[in-house]
Design an enzyme around this catalytic site. Structure first.
Site, PDB file in Angstrom:
ATOM      1  N   TYR A 158       0.526 -96.196  10.411  1.00  0.00           N
ATOM      2  CA  TYR A 158      -0.737 -95.835   9.760  1.00  0.00           C
ATOM      3  C   TYR A 158      -1.921 -96.117  10.672  1.00  0.00           C
ATOM      4  O   TYR A 158      -2.904 -95.377  10.674  1.00  0.00           O
ATOM      5  CB  TYR A 158      -0.898 -96.610   8.443  1.00  0.00           C
ATOM      6  CG  TYR A 158       0.105 -96.218   7.383  1.00  0.00           C
ATOM      7  CD1 TYR A 158       0.633 -94.941   7.322  1.00  0.00           C
ATOM      8  CD2 TYR A 158       0.542 -97.145   6.455  1.00  0.00           C
ATOM      9  CE1 TYR A 158       1.554 -94.593   6.365  1.00  0.00           C
ATOM     10  CE2 TYR A 158       1.465 -96.806   5.476  1.00  0.00           C
ATOM     11  CZ  TYR A 158       1.968 -95.529   5.437  1.00  0.00           C
ATOM     12  OH  TYR A 158       2.889 -95.182   4.483  1.00  0.00           O
ATOM     13  N   HIS A 209       1.492 -85.907   3.858  1.00  0.00           N
ATOM     14  CA  HIS A 209       0.667 -86.187   2.672  1.00  0.00           C
ATOM     15  C   HIS A 209      -0.802 -85.847   2.945  1.00  0.00           C
ATOM     16  O   HIS A 209      -1.711 -86.606   2.598  1.00  0.00           O
ATOM     17  CB  HIS A 209       0.831 -87.645   2.228  1.00  0.00           C
ATOM     18  CG  HIS A 209       2.231 -87.988   1.832  1.00  0.00           C
ATOM     19  ND1 HIS A 209       2.776 -87.590   0.624  1.00  0.00           N
ATOM     20  CD2 HIS A 209       3.212 -88.651   2.493  1.00  0.00           C
ATOM     21  CE1 HIS A 209       4.026 -88.010   0.553  1.00  0.00           C
ATOM     22  NE2 HIS A 209       4.317 -88.647   1.676  1.00  0.00           N
TER      23      HIS A 209
END
Length: 312
Positions: free
Chosen positions: A301, A31
């Site tokens: 993350y 992404h």
């Protein structure tokens, strides 16, 4: 699976994603190409009966929205067939945030971090020949029918013509608790008010490489882009800890609210570097399920943010 084993698998997932994406210092390993926007969300009256969460009580809530392509290449053509994503950060009255992450394809391709890592590693080139191993992915799919089903849904869906005319589906189940203490599990679905618009891969690849951003810019010049947030409620028989299993389509849905995307952030590049959208970033009235993929995402993350913030 021990905690240390899981942590090792999560770090390897990030490493493998980066290897598959190629070298793009400072960008996410997936992404990577995105548009950051601002907007507002207002909950429906019935949302209060589902959850006591502060952004579901009816006040206007400022939001930050990130639309993205699945690729780890920030220069990928917008017409390449793959998933699209929408991440929404609700800026709550108490100064904290709550996030929703959703994909244009329902479900996910692995039930555990270890399973996801194995699928990613099957895509790595052979160290000796430096070429993809033609039998590796098919062998994996033979043994993992849920992954094969996700790939089939992905390949059968045409390319979105617009970030604003695409439906997005939260992969994970969350526990929603109302003011009276009643709880239900549910999954999020964002539905575009303008309806879905889809392109064949042949038509999509003929468009501008950045047509999704250009389309969004054009739409926003004419006014906000709207989405409705629906919550699909689980039956007692529906698994809430397996992200690969889709619940039956006839499960009831509650409309939680309406999102208006109002403008593209003028500081998009800086936003990209500093912001993390994390589905485990929750608030009172919304709780985690036992889904192992969901529970692994925050660690992934954190690793990714640390590396890209160092320009790696």
């Amino acid at each position: 699976m021990s905690e240390s084993t899981s942590r090792t698998a999560i770090a390897q997932i990030v490493d493998t994603m980066r290897a598959l994406a190629g070298s793009h210092p400072g960008f996410r390993p997936v992404h990577a190409k995105a548009v950051v926007c601002h907007g507002n969300f207002r909950a429906t009256p019935q949302a209060r009966s589902v959850s006591r969460a502060p952004h579901l009580q009816g006040e206007a809530i400022p939001t930050v929205i990130r639309f993205s392509n699945a690729s780890g290449n920030p220069d990928a053509h917008d017409g390449v067939p793959d998933a699209r994503a929408m991440a929404v950060k609700f800026q709550l009255p108490d100064g904290k945030n709550a996030d929703i992450l959703a994909l244009s394809i329902e479900g996910f391709l692995a039930r555990t971090p270890e399973e996801f890592l194995a699928f990613l590693q099957a895509q790595l080139p052979d160290p000796a020949t430096k070429q993809p191993r033609p039998d590796a992915v098919p062998r994996f799919l033979e043994k993992h029918p849920a992954t094969a089903a996700f790939i089939q849904r992905l390949t059968q869906k045409p390319v979105p013509a617009s970030y604003g005319q695409c439906s997005y589906h939260g992969e994970h189940a969350f526990k929603f608790t109302a003011a009276d203490g009643t709880s239900r599990f549910g999954r999020y679905h964002w539905m575009p008010e303008a309806g879905e618009a889809l392109l064949s891969p042949d038509d999509a690849i003929k468009r501008s490489a950045n047509f999704l951003r250009e389309d969004l810019e054009s739409r926003l010049r004419n006014g906000p882009v709207g989405f409705r947030l629906l919550l699909q409620l689980a039956d007692e028989s529906d698994p809430t800890d397996d992200v690969t299993v889709l619940w039956p389509a006839d499960r009831p849905k509650v409309e939680l609210g309406r999102l208006e995307v109002t403008d593209i952030s003028p500081t998009g590049m800086a936003d990209e570097r500093r912001m993390v959208f994390d589905p485990t970033n929750l608030t009172d009235g919304i709780g985690l399920s036992a889904d192992p993929i969901l529970l692994a995402r925050s660690e992934a993350y954190s690793i990714s943010y640390d590396r890209r913030s160092k320009g790696e």
